[in-house]
Design an enzyme around this catalytic site. Structure first.
Site, PDB file in Angstrom:
ATOM      1  N   ASP A   9      26.378  56.659  42.706  1.00 48.61           N
ATOM      2  CA  ASP A   9      27.209  56.766  41.506  1.00 48.61           C
ATOM      3  C   ASP A   9      27.542  58.246  41.336  1.00 48.61           C
ATOM      4  OD1 ASP A   9      28.474  56.700  39.108  1.00 48.61           O
ATOM      5  OD2 ASP A   9      26.835  55.770  37.979  1.00 48.61           O
ATOM      6  N   HIS A 587      43.276  34.279  29.915  1.00 46.07           N
ATOM      7  CA  HIS A 587      43.618  35.351  30.860  1.00 46.07           C
ATOM      8  C   HIS A 587      45.080  35.211  31.282  1.00 46.07           C
ATOM      9  CE1 HIS A 587      39.178  35.322  31.402  1.00 46.07           C
ATOM     10  NE2 HIS A 587      39.375  36.632  31.495  1.00 46.07           N
TER      11      HIS A 587
END
Length: 601
Positions: A9, A587
């Site tokens: 990350d 959606h």
């Protein structure tokens, strides 16, 4: 541990890492490497203070060298002697103000020592001079240029003969004649000071001064106007970088004919038009019409493409989002007005081609553009000249060396500023363009030209190599430091566990963004947080329930849709907003197809 995976990350000030043991399906190790980001807390570069101090030392040193040469010229032309130089600038009670002397010198012969003080005053602060004439005339280049434009206008409007007279007589400069507190209100162009010098020398010769010969004037002006180029050709070439495919070739300017042709063909070949779910095929003739249109018009909009191709109302451009709000300044738009507004956006613009055409038109020689139409490689030469040279003199020299001797074309080129560079060289584009001309998309054209479109193949290495090769590629210091620190983390893991099976990387969205962009994002996040808190209060007060995250989304969507259903357009009452199974959030693109559960979908 034979098989393991690394998870990373990467942020602007840290690299989080985890080692996953694939054999035992567990986390073997994890941690964070924190480091100082490559900028100050206010977003300024770490080396800014050092760079500014170095610049100040350089300016002081160069001014001292210039003044030394000016004084040597005074002695050479017997204006003052070496011994007199020491006492020349000592302030005494009966000494006349130098600004007053600059005005007196226009109307009468002045004493030789006063003449030396006048010339010294001008040489010390010789005004602002851009390396390019285009910058000098651009009103948007900042405070400094704005100050010069205002002062030039003031000089002309009030009829002052010279800068010296304006500074001495005008009330604007009565308090202070130098810039204060980071402002540039009292800045003047160097060209204006040169005009003053020429008028002063001419006046002194007219009134019989022995110390104002043309030879003295020329030598004095040569010293005062000399300026070292701030950028060498070698350093510029290094900064421009090398081609993605042809590693030894320099990148071409974005405003060159070749790059603009390359970009135009890509845009036309990638144009997707759909009607009722079916793709509309553009014929070769229509492609040719669009390409020809780009060279005739300064800009092509999607609405103009619709008209040119005579598309039906049902046809839509796949690149455009027709689902955005139809509201503008609290006024509902009709369907036709909405589509017209969406399609008013730019499709393509050949900026370099039209800049040269308009520059020639601006000086009354538009017919000269026919030469460039017949030989478009002239545009390549002009773009190269403007990109690889930073002064009008070197641009002109470059053009003449490339056999561009037409004075009108050179004059037009000096009124243009090209600064952007593409990612490919002329050599690579000349190989790819013939396949783009046939209508192939960029990826297919690259493959036909023999290039690896998906990336270059490198020799495998046990550990990540040093980043010296990326110094010219990654110009953002924040990104470069993050990548450097990530390399150290990965190599340390490899030293301990050997080569990984795979590496998964997540990068922060703000990694490559500037400090100002990150502040803007932070401001938007704070505004969004504030908006969410207000919605929470609304839900508590209106419905008497503790809001859940999805409740906030539901209220936001309900308000954005004008409190109506997106399908039936029926009104949704506020009191039924949280009634079970009365309304549902849908959606736009089915989640099963796109896996996009974001607010925008």
């Amino acid at each position: 541990m034979k098989h393991y995976t690394i998870g990373l990350d990467v942020g602007i000030a840290s690299v989080g890492w985890a080692v996953i043991n694939n054999d035992k399906s567990r986390i073997e190790n994890l941690g964070v490497r924190a480091f100082k980001k490559a900028e100050e807390t206010d977003g300024k570069a770490l080396n800014l203070a050092r760079r500014e101090a170095r610049g100040s030392r350089r300016r002081i040193r160069r001014r001292a060298e210039r003044m030394k040469k000016v004084k040597e010229t005074f002695v050479k032309y017997k204006l003052v002697s070496k011994s007199e130089l020491e006492s020349l600038y000592k302030i005494t009670n009966n000494m006349k103000d130098v600004w007053e002397l600059r005005v007196d010198a226009l109307d009468k012969e002045i004493d030789r020592k006063d003449w030396a003080r006048v010339l010294t005053s001008i040489a010390k602060r010789r005004g602002y001079k851009s390396n390019r004439k285009t910058d000098e005339e651009d009103k948007e280049v900042g405070k400094l240029s704005k100050g010069t434009i205002e002062n030039k206008k003031l000089l002309e409007e009030k009829g002052y003969i010279t800068i010296g007279e304006m500074f001495y007589k005008d009330e604007k400069f009565s308090t202070n004649k130098r810039n204060k507190g980071g402002e540039y209100n009292n800045t003047v162009l160097r060209s204006m000071l040169i005009e003053e010098v020429e008028k002063l020398f001419e006046a002194q010769r007219k009134y019989g001064s022995k110390y104002a010969s043309k030879e003295f004037e020329k030598e004095y002006l040569d010293i005062v106007t000399f300026q070292k180029p701030f950028m060498t050709t070698e350093l510029l070439e290094k900064m421009l970088g090398k081609c993605t495919f042809e590693k030894q070739e320099p990148r071409a300017p974005k405003n060159s004919y070749t790059f603009e042709r390359f970009m135009l063909l890509q845009k036309v070949n990638n144009l997707h038009i759909k009607q009722n779910g079916e793709k509309i095929i553009i014929t070769p003739e229509q492609r040719g019409n669009l390409i020809e249109m780009a060279y005739k018009q300064s800009e092509i909009k999607y609405s103009q493409i619709r008209k040119k191709l005579d598309l039906p109302k049902e046809a839509k451009f796949a690149e455009l989002n027709y689902n955005v709000s139809k509201k503008k300044k609290d006024k509902e738009l009709s369907e036709e007005e909405h589509i017209k507004e969406i399609e008013s956006r730019k499709f393509v613009k050949l900026e370099g081609w039209h800049k040269i055409r308009l520059a020639l038109k601006g000086i009354g020689y538009e017919e000269k553009f026919e030469q460039i139409k017949e030989k478009p490689e002239i545009q390549n030469i002009i773009a190269d000249a403007l990109l690889r040279n930073k002064t009008d003199e070197t641009i002109k020299d470059y053009l003449e060396k490339q056999k561009i001797v037409n004075e009108d074309i050179i004059k037009a080129a000096l009124n243009i500023n090209f600064a952007k560079v593409g990612h490919l060289s002329y050599k690579a584009m000349e190989k790819i363009i013939p396949y783009l001309e046939k209508g192939l998309t960029y990826d297919k054209a690259c493959e036909q030209a023999g290039y690896e479109f998906k990336g270059t193949k490198n020799e495998l290495q046990y550990k990540l190599p040093p980043l010296s090769e990326l110094d010219d590629v990654i110009l953002n210091p924040v990104v470069l430091r993050a990548v450097t620190q990530t390399r150290k983390v990965v190599n340390a893991i490899i030293d301990k566990y050997g080569s990984p099976t795979a590496i998964y990387i997540e990068t922060a969205r703000d990694l490559s963004k500037s400090s100002d962009e990150r502040k803007r994002i932070e401001k938007e996040q704070n505004e969004n947080y504030s908006k969410n808190e207000k919605i929470k209060d609304y839900i508590r007060e209106t419905f008497g329930r503790e809001p859940k995250p999805f409740d906030i989304v539901k209220v936001k969507l309900w308000r954005e849709q004008g409190e109506r259903c997106a399908y039936s357009l029926k009104n949704i009452p506020a009191d039924r907003l949280f009634e079970e199974n009365y309304i549902q959030v849908d959606h736009i693109i089915p989640f099963s197809r796109c896996f996009n559960d974001s607010y925008n979908n």
